[in-house]
Design an enzyme around this catalytic site. Structure first.
Site, mmCIF file in Angstrom:
data_model
loop_
_atom_site.group_PDB
_atom_site.id
_atom_site.type_symbol
_atom_site.label_atom_id
_atom_site.label_comp_id
_atom_site.label_asym_id
_atom_site.label_seq_id
_atom_site.Cartn_x
_atom_site.Cartn_y
_atom_site.Cartn_z
ATOM 1 N N LYS A 165 25.412 82.992 36.638
ATOM 2 C CA LYS A 165 25.099 84.402 36.480
ATOM 3 C C LYS A 165 25.516 84.802 35.072
ATOM 4 O O LYS A 165 26.582 84.386 34.589
ATOM 5 C CB LYS A 165 25.913 85.224 37.489
ATOM 6 C CG LYS A 165 25.546 84.919 38.926
ATOM 7 C CD LYS A 165 24.279 85.641 39.299
ATOM 8 C CE LYS A 165 24.069 85.609 40.799
ATOM 9 N NZ LYS A 165 22.785 86.248 41.147
ATOM 10 N N ASP A 190 20.855 83.620 35.634
ATOM 11 C CA ASP A 190 20.376 84.776 36.401
ATOM 12 C C ASP A 190 21.080 86.025 35.881
ATOM 13 O O ASP A 190 22.304 86.128 35.943
ATOM 14 C CB ASP A 190 20.690 84.574 37.894
ATOM 15 C CG ASP A 190 20.131 85.682 38.783
ATOM 16 O OD1 ASP A 190 19.498 86.625 38.250
ATOM 17 O OD2 ASP A 190 20.327 85.607 40.015
ATOM 18 N N GLU A 215 16.319 84.024 35.131
ATOM 19 C CA GLU A 215 15.998 84.835 36.311
ATOM 20 C C GLU A 215 16.290 86.312 36.070
ATOM 21 O O GLU A 215 17.367 86.669 35.599
ATOM 22 C CB GLU A 215 16.830 84.296 37.489
ATOM 23 C CG GLU A 215 16.487 84.878 38.845
ATOM 24 C CD GLU A 215 17.303 84.210 39.971
ATOM 25 O OE1 GLU A 215 17.656 83.014 39.830
ATOM 26 O OE2 GLU A 215 17.594 84.869 40.969
ATOM 27 N N ASP A 240 13.121 87.818 40.593
ATOM 28 C CA ASP A 240 13.789 87.928 41.884
ATOM 29 C C ASP A 240 13.594 89.372 42.352
ATOM 30 O O ASP A 240 12.618 89.697 43.042
ATOM 31 C CB ASP A 240 15.274 87.534 41.689
ATOM 32 C CG ASP A 240 16.168 87.778 42.906
ATOM 33 O OD1 ASP A 240 15.743 88.439 43.855
ATOM 34 O OD2 ASP A 240 17.329 87.320 42.899
ATOM 35 N N LYS A 264 13.186 85.414 48.182
ATOM 36 C CA LYS A 264 14.212 85.586 49.204
ATOM 37 C C LYS A 264 13.479 86.152 50.405
ATOM 38 O O LYS A 264 12.972 87.280 50.349
ATOM 39 C CB LYS A 264 15.286 86.567 48.728
ATOM 40 C CG LYS A 264 16.172 85.995 47.637
ATOM 41 C CD LYS A 264 17.189 86.991 47.147
ATOM 42 C CE LYS A 264 18.034 86.368 46.039
ATOM 43 N NZ LYS A 264 18.790 87.402 45.304
ATOM 44 N N GLY A 292 19.058 83.134 47.630
ATOM 45 C CA GLY A 292 20.012 83.443 48.690
ATOM 46 C C GLY A 292 20.795 84.706 48.409
ATOM 47 O O GLY A 292 20.764 85.257 47.308
#
Ligand code: OSB
Ligand code: MG
Length: 371
Positions: A165, A190, A215, A240, A264, A292
């Site tokens: 992240k 991400d 992401e 996402d 997701k 997830g």
């Protein structure tokens, strides 16, 4: 199937470690678990991975309890006969949004449906794989030594790619350092919507490190600005938050906003929409993978089943149960073997829900009986 009873549980489970993202940190993980019982006493399980506040999405445990109670359960009460899980999607069309709440119930109906047919969930949705590839998602760590130790630990454990992240101030340097220490491992980042187009320089820098993808760099509601950013960097953008349904997937594809989708199943409203996105992706040569939300073993089962869909071409954010939790509420717990999770062949989700264990984490529950 004729629905007899639905139980809704609000769970709080302690994470083994604080999980930090650009939108906030989490140590207590909240979620909603749904148990749907049919006239024969078969139970279908589902999970809505909502949080205690509108952080990742606007949905929370409160809004989920509310839309169930006020709108979704009353719609089901009108006619508790549902043949196929996708009929549910149609039935609750009048309720706009609240996709994670809907997914919690839709998942339970898929589990019930597959159990009635005595087939594993992945076969019920058209999955084509016996094992799924597992990647690790590491939070915003902020301490380089700790980050390197974590990367080493998870690579040793067998995870097939590393996602870190990022957030402003913690982006290029950790990527550069991981590349220096671990060479050309499969690596991606991400941002959880933490940047704007004014940060182009950060992405031009990240573009030099051969990342698998970046992401959700920009706003969680944006498609247009992502198309501008994608035109300026060669690293694929993976969306996402911005992809809530098939319409976003189509619009983003036409605009050139992304090259990869993190699907997701809960974010898009369930497995019915997941299958639609899979089919669209397959037709248009768009690789997808399954993301997830720190799911319990119940939600994880729906991720695993989704990861068997044919458009899935990258490792998924599906880690083993003991990565996040001391204790699992399903048996067997999900584990990886050389970086892969074996898809279970038993009917439905394939794992047994340990109700006695689950009860330890329930802080609120509600039961609805249908007549
Ligand atoms: O953006 O993918 C995300 C966790 C919570 C909220 C959002 C995200 C995540 C993760 C963790 O990246 C994925 C997982 O291991 O479940
Ligand atoms: Mg993400």
């Amino acid at each position: 199937m004729r629905l007899k009873k639905i139980r809704v549980f609000h769970l709080v489970m302690k994470l083994k470690e604080y999980f930090e993202t650009s939108f906030g940190g989490m140590l207590d993980r909240h979620c909603i678990i749904v148990a749907f019982e049919d006239e024969n006493g078969i139970i279908g399980w589902g999970e809505a991975p909502v949080d205690d506040g509108p952080w990742y999405s606007y949905e929370t445990v409160e809004t989920t309890m509310y839309v169930y109670n006020e709108f979704i359960i009353p719609l089901l009460r009108k006619n508790p006969e549902i043949e196929k899980p996708w009929e549910f999607v149609d039935r609750v069309k009048r309720v706009r949004g609240y996709r994670m709440a809907k997914a919690g119930i839709e998942f339970a109906l898929w589990d019930l449906y597959a159990k009635q047919l005595k087939i594993p969930l992945y076969k019920a949705i058209g999955g084509v794989r016996k094992t799924v590839e597992s990647g690790i998602s590491i939070g915003v760590i902020g301490d380089m030594n700790r980050l390197l130790k974590l990367v080493e630990k998870y690579l040793e454990r067998g995870y097939r790619r590393v996602k870190i992240k990022i957030a402003p101030g913690w982006d290029v340097l950790p990527v550069k350092t991981i590349r220096k220490e671990f060479g050309d491992i499969p690596l991606q980042v991400d941002a959880n919507a933490a940047y704007t187009l004014r940060d182009l320089k950060v992405f031009e820098e990240l573009d030099k490190y051969d990342l698998l993808m970046i992401e959700q760099p920009l706003s969680y509601e944006d498609l247009y600005e992502h198309s501008i950013l994608q035109s300026k960097i060669k690293t694929p953008i993976c969306l996402d938050e911005s992809i809530k349904n098939i319409h976003d997937a189509q619009a983003g594809h036409k605009l050139g906003s992304y090259k990869i989708i993190n699907v997701k199943p809960a974010r898009v409203g369930g497995l019915t929409e997941t299958i639609k996105i899979n089919d669209f992706a397959l037709k248009n040569n768009i690789p997808i993978w399954i993301g997830g939300m720190l799911e319990t073993g119940i939600g994880r089962a729906f991720q695993v089943a989704s990861a068997t869909l044919p458009a899935v071409k990258y490792p998924n954010d599906i880690s083993e149960s003991n990565r996040y939790y001391e204790e699992e509420i399903v048996d067997p717990p999900w584990t990886i073997d050389k970086g892969y999770i074996r898809v279970l062949e038993k009917p439905g989700i394939g794992v047994e829900v340990l109700e006695e264990v689950l009860k330890k984490y329930v802080i609120r529950q509600k039961e609805y009986v249908f007549h």
